[in-house]
Motif scaffolding. Structure first.
Motif, PDB file in Angstrom:
ATOM      1  N   LEU A 278      -8.008  97.838   7.729  1.00 34.40           N
ATOM      2  CA  LEU A 278      -7.819  97.555   6.312  1.00 34.40           C
ATOM      3  C   LEU A 278      -6.545  98.213   5.787  1.00 34.40           C
ATOM      4  O   LEU A 278      -5.731  97.589   5.092  1.00 34.40           O
ATOM      5  CB  LEU A 278      -9.037  98.074   5.551  1.00 34.40           C
ATOM      6  N   ARG A 279      -6.356  99.474   6.137  1.00 36.47           N
ATOM      7  CA  ARG A 279      -5.196 100.218   5.642  1.00 36.47           C
ATOM      8  C   ARG A 279      -3.885  99.589   6.119  1.00 36.47           C
ATOM      9  O   ARG A 279      -2.902  99.518   5.378  1.00 36.47           O
ATOM     10  CB  ARG A 279      -5.287 101.679   6.088  1.00 36.47           C
ATOM     11  N   GLN A 280      -3.878  99.123   7.352  1.00 36.33           N
ATOM     12  CA  GLN A 280      -2.659  98.512   7.885  1.00 36.33           C
ATOM     13  C   GLN A 280      -2.402  97.146   7.258  1.00 36.33           C
ATOM     14  O   GLN A 280      -1.263  96.809   6.926  1.00 36.33           O
ATOM     15  CB  GLN A 280      -2.775  98.365   9.406  1.00 36.33           C
ATOM     16  N   ILE A 281      -3.452  96.351   7.073  1.00 31.78           N
ATOM     17  CA  ILE A 281      -3.275  95.002   6.539  1.00 31.78           C
ATOM     18  C   ILE A 281      -2.707  95.036   5.129  1.00 31.78           C
ATOM     19  O   ILE A 281      -1.759  94.305   4.801  1.00 31.78           O
ATOM     20  CB  ILE A 281      -4.626  94.243   6.549  1.00 31.78           C
ATOM     21  N   ILE A 282      -3.279  95.868   4.259  1.00 34.54           N
ATOM     22  CA  ILE A 282      -2.887  95.819   2.848  1.00 34.54           C
ATOM     23  C   ILE A 282      -1.440  96.239   2.632  1.00 34.54           C
ATOM     24  O   ILE A 282      -0.829  95.883   1.622  1.00 34.54           O
ATOM     25  CB  ILE A 282      -3.830  96.675   1.976  1.00 34.54           C
ATOM     26  N   ALA A 283      -0.861  96.948   3.595  1.00 38.79           N
ATOM     27  CA  ALA A 283       0.527  97.387   3.454  1.00 38.79           C
ATOM     28  C   ALA A 283       1.515  96.219   3.497  1.00 38.79           C
ATOM     29  O   ALA A 283       2.662  96.363   3.067  1.00 38.79           O
ATOM     30  CB  ALA A 283       0.869  98.390   4.561  1.00 38.79           C
ATOM     31  N   PHE A 284       1.075  95.055   3.982  1.00 36.08           N
ATOM     32  CA  PHE A 284       1.983  93.917   4.135  1.00 36.08           C
ATOM     33  C   PHE A 284       2.021  93.002   2.920  1.00 36.08           C
ATOM     34  O   PHE A 284       2.804  92.054   2.886  1.00 36.08           O
ATOM     35  CB  PHE A 284       1.580  93.086   5.368  1.00 36.08           C
TER      36      PHE A 284
END
Length: 682
Positions: A278-284
């Motif tokens: 989740l943390r990685q996805i939302i950064a995009f």
């Protein structure tokens, strides 16, 4: 009965409520009653059961998230999957009955529950009297619950099928946004960038708001959820096909550097997605909307907001309280919340009363509803992965131990929950080490054998910290340390060898456990999906044998960390002293002759290859292991070069290479080890 139930359902439609009907009796009698009910009450009659025809297995209930039905059946005659019960209740619309099928009430508590296999660790299927008595007590105290009981029928006594007191007529939603939905939608439509979290109990219209956002937004919206089937309501209100992505697929796409043309990423049931993904996805994405339920399948939305969302920059919390699928103060929602302790109201305001520390038995906790609610509520607020499964384990799983910090009024401000491990026989312990056996349970005891150097650890008696939590208003008062001190004293009194803990490695948690006297003896090789962290395991030795193992474990961990470059942020001590010791020879034999994993054996293999390189007659550059460790090639690439079918074939070849080198160059070093191991392993 027919006329009474028809009148009840007619009233439910009129006032917008739903109710629980407990149907209790012998197997065939209950089944016949279900057929009769479905014959005169029209509805979907969605059924969760391990055996009834046209039913969905309870373990697949998460596929129902975001969908709506009229009337449901939950078959608990052989076991009660608590998360599935909560999910089914959340899908039912106004005018619905949820029929809970149980064994005869007098025998229910003594009957084995097949669901207990999920959470009772190594001890298997058991009866669950504490949970059943908790449910029975809750149902008795709720006048809205309906009862049809075979025993009452045989005794010619009337069933408890009462109408509710008069309520105003319910006006069903027209499809237009409510005032709360309109307010949330207005904020989202005017957003320039940022992350929003929409949390609410089931049936409040979270997916509806998300669908309305997609419909009204002039640009592009992508959707992400644990399962596409749960996005039906969102798609209905979006009024067009969703651009749907599974979480892992979306992350790979984003990381590949391909174009992302979405203005919004809408993540449904966000608390059920691993936090590191989740943390990685939302950064995009420039704008993100995460929706989650208060009482989620994988854990609690309230805890998710506290633990995950509060760590995000530019985060805004939105909430919906007004139900859409049914009227406010719904009887079914109330009894399910009380039964599964889905509502917790934990005050974080500290008071000056003296703090009392005490040990609790499982029975003491189960027999005191107020303290049980406070204990479980604290866990729910502190750990967003807490789910109704944990309530079942807490109440009835075997060999559980508890301690609390509280005030005189029983407000629980600190809690620790422990479970016994170890005490396995020597043969099984060696077979766990060899990769031949993986019995259920004994998380740390097994892991220190299967993934570390210690086949003797599962023999020792230990107790693992499952959960520890302190109310936010009382942090930094050493309450957690004092709770652990209680457990240390109890562990010594009980003759344990050590206490243990497994946790997601962060600087804060590492500092806490080390300052509590626990010593790190294992750090996993891979980031865990549930936490986004490496798994660390630590022990606090209580016996001389455990002290020796702990010391040796720390020394070996320092040697193994020499080969790792992914833990630099933790300032862990490592050493460049890399000679082959007794543990390495044992590890090499376990890898070559048995089923020790590559991850468990990796550091020993690295040391072994370094020693082999110093022998003029050994050529390792053309080997499968040499290509992997020294040339950094992927297993897939090496398998292609060697004409191997895949990872399993590569691993088989790597084991054969180690065996060949051991037999050719070090036969004496491993001869006695092989004899020792073969006495226990298959």
């Amino acid at each position: 009965m027919k006329n009474s139930l028809q009148a009840i359902v007619e009233q439910l439609h009129h006032i917008g409520f739903r109710r629980l009907l407990v149907l209790s009796g012998e197997h065939e009698w209950v089944t016949s009653q279900l057929l009769e009910l479905q014959g005169f009450l029209a509805g979907d009659w969605l059924c969760l059961s391990p055996e009834l025809p046209n039913s969905i297995p309870p373990e697949k209930a998460q596929l129902l998230l975001g969908r709506e039905f009229v009337h449901g059946i939950f078959d608990a005659r052989k076991g009660l999957h608590s998360e599935a019960l909560a999910i089914l209740a959340g899908t039912l619309k106004a005018g619905s009955l949820l029929v809970l099928c149980t064994p005869p009430q007098s025998r229910w508590a003594q009957q084995n529950d097949m669901d207990s296999v999920r959470w009772n660790e190594q001890f298997g299927e058991i009866s669950t009297p504490n949970f059943v008595h908790h449910l029975q007590r809750t149902f008795r105290n709720c006048p809205d619950v309906l009862f049809i009981d075979q025993q009452l029928e045989e005794q010619k006594q009337p069933h408890a099928l009462n109408l509710l007191p008069d309520h105003p007529k319910w006006i069903a939603p027209t499809g237009q946004p409510t005032e709360q939905q309109q307010e949330a939608l207005g904020q989202l439509l005017s957003a320039e960038n940022g992350i929003w979290g929409l949390i609410a109990p089931r049936g409040r219209g979270k997916s509806t708001v998300a669908g309305m956002l997609i419909k009204a937004w002039k640009g592009v919206c992508w959707c992400c959820a644990p399962a596409k089937v749960t996005t039906g309501v969102m798609a209905e209100y979006a009024q067009h096909e969703l651009e749907f992505w599974a979480p892992d697929v979306l992350l790979r796409y984003c990381q590949s550097g391909q174009q992302i043309n979405a203005d919004w990423l809408i993540i449904d049931e966000a608390a059920a997605i691993p936090s590191h993904i989740l943390r990685q996805i939302i950064a995009f994405f420039p704008r993100v909307l995460m929706t989650t339920t208060v009482e989620g399948y994988e854990g609690t939305g309230r805890g998710f907001m506290m633990k995950f969302c509060d760590s995000l920059e530019n985060f805004t919390s939105l909430s919906l309280t007004q139900p859409i699928r049914f009227a406010e103060h719904d009887p079914l929602e109330r009894v399910i919340n009380h039964s599964l302790l889905l509502e917790s109201a934990i005050s974080t305001k500290a008071v000056s009363e003296p703090i009392i520390f005490k040990l609790l038995s499982q029975q003491q906790l189960a027999n005191d509803p107020k303290q049980l609610h406070a204990f479980y509520g604290l866990l729910t607020a502190a750990h967003y992965r807490t789910s109704p499964l944990d309530l079942r384990r807490l109440l009835d799983a075997q060999h559980q131990h508890f301690a609390v910090a509280s005030h005189h009024n029983q407000d629980v401000i600190g809690a620790v929950w422990m479970v016994d491990e170890g005490g396995l026989d020597e043969k099984l312990s060696w077979q766990i080490w060899a990769g031949q056996r993986r019995p259920r349970g004994n998380l740390v005891a097994q892991s220190l054998a299967a993934h570390c150097y210690f086949p003797q650890v599962p023999r020792l008696r230990s107790r693992r910290v499952m959960r520890i939590a302190v109310n936010a208003g009382y942090r930094r008062q050493k309450i957690g340390y004092q709770l652990l001190e209680l457990q240390i004293g109890q562990g010594i009194q009980d003759g344990l060898d050590f206490l243990s803990v497994s946790f997601g490695l962060t600087p804060e948690l590492l500092a806490f456990w080390q300052s509590s006297g626990f010593q790190i003896v294992r750090i996993g090789r891979h980031v865990e999906a549930s936490s986004g962290c490496f798994t660390a395991m630590a022990v606090l030795p209580l016996s001389a044998e455990a002290q020796s193992i702990c010391y040796l474990g720390q020394q070996r961990l320092q040697r193994d960390l020499f080969w790792r470059q992914d833990l630099n942020e933790f300032s862990l001590k490592s050493t460049s002293e890399q000679h082959l010791d007794d543990g390495d020879w044992l590890e090499l034999v376990g890898f070559s002759d048995y089923h020790r994993s590559l991850a468990a054996s990796e550091a020993s293999l690295q040391r072994f290859l370094a020693v082999l390189q110093q022998r003029d007659s050994v050529e390792i550059t053309g080997s499968a292991l040499g290509a992997y460790f020294h040339q950094g090639q992927s297993v897939e690439h090496i398998a292609g070069q060697f004409g191997l079918a895949g990872q399993k074939q590569w691993l088989k070849r790597a084991r054969a290479e180690v065996a060949q080198w051991l037999n050719g160059y070090y036969p004496e070093e491993v001869k006695s080890l092989r004899q020792q191991i073969s006495a226990f392993c298959l």
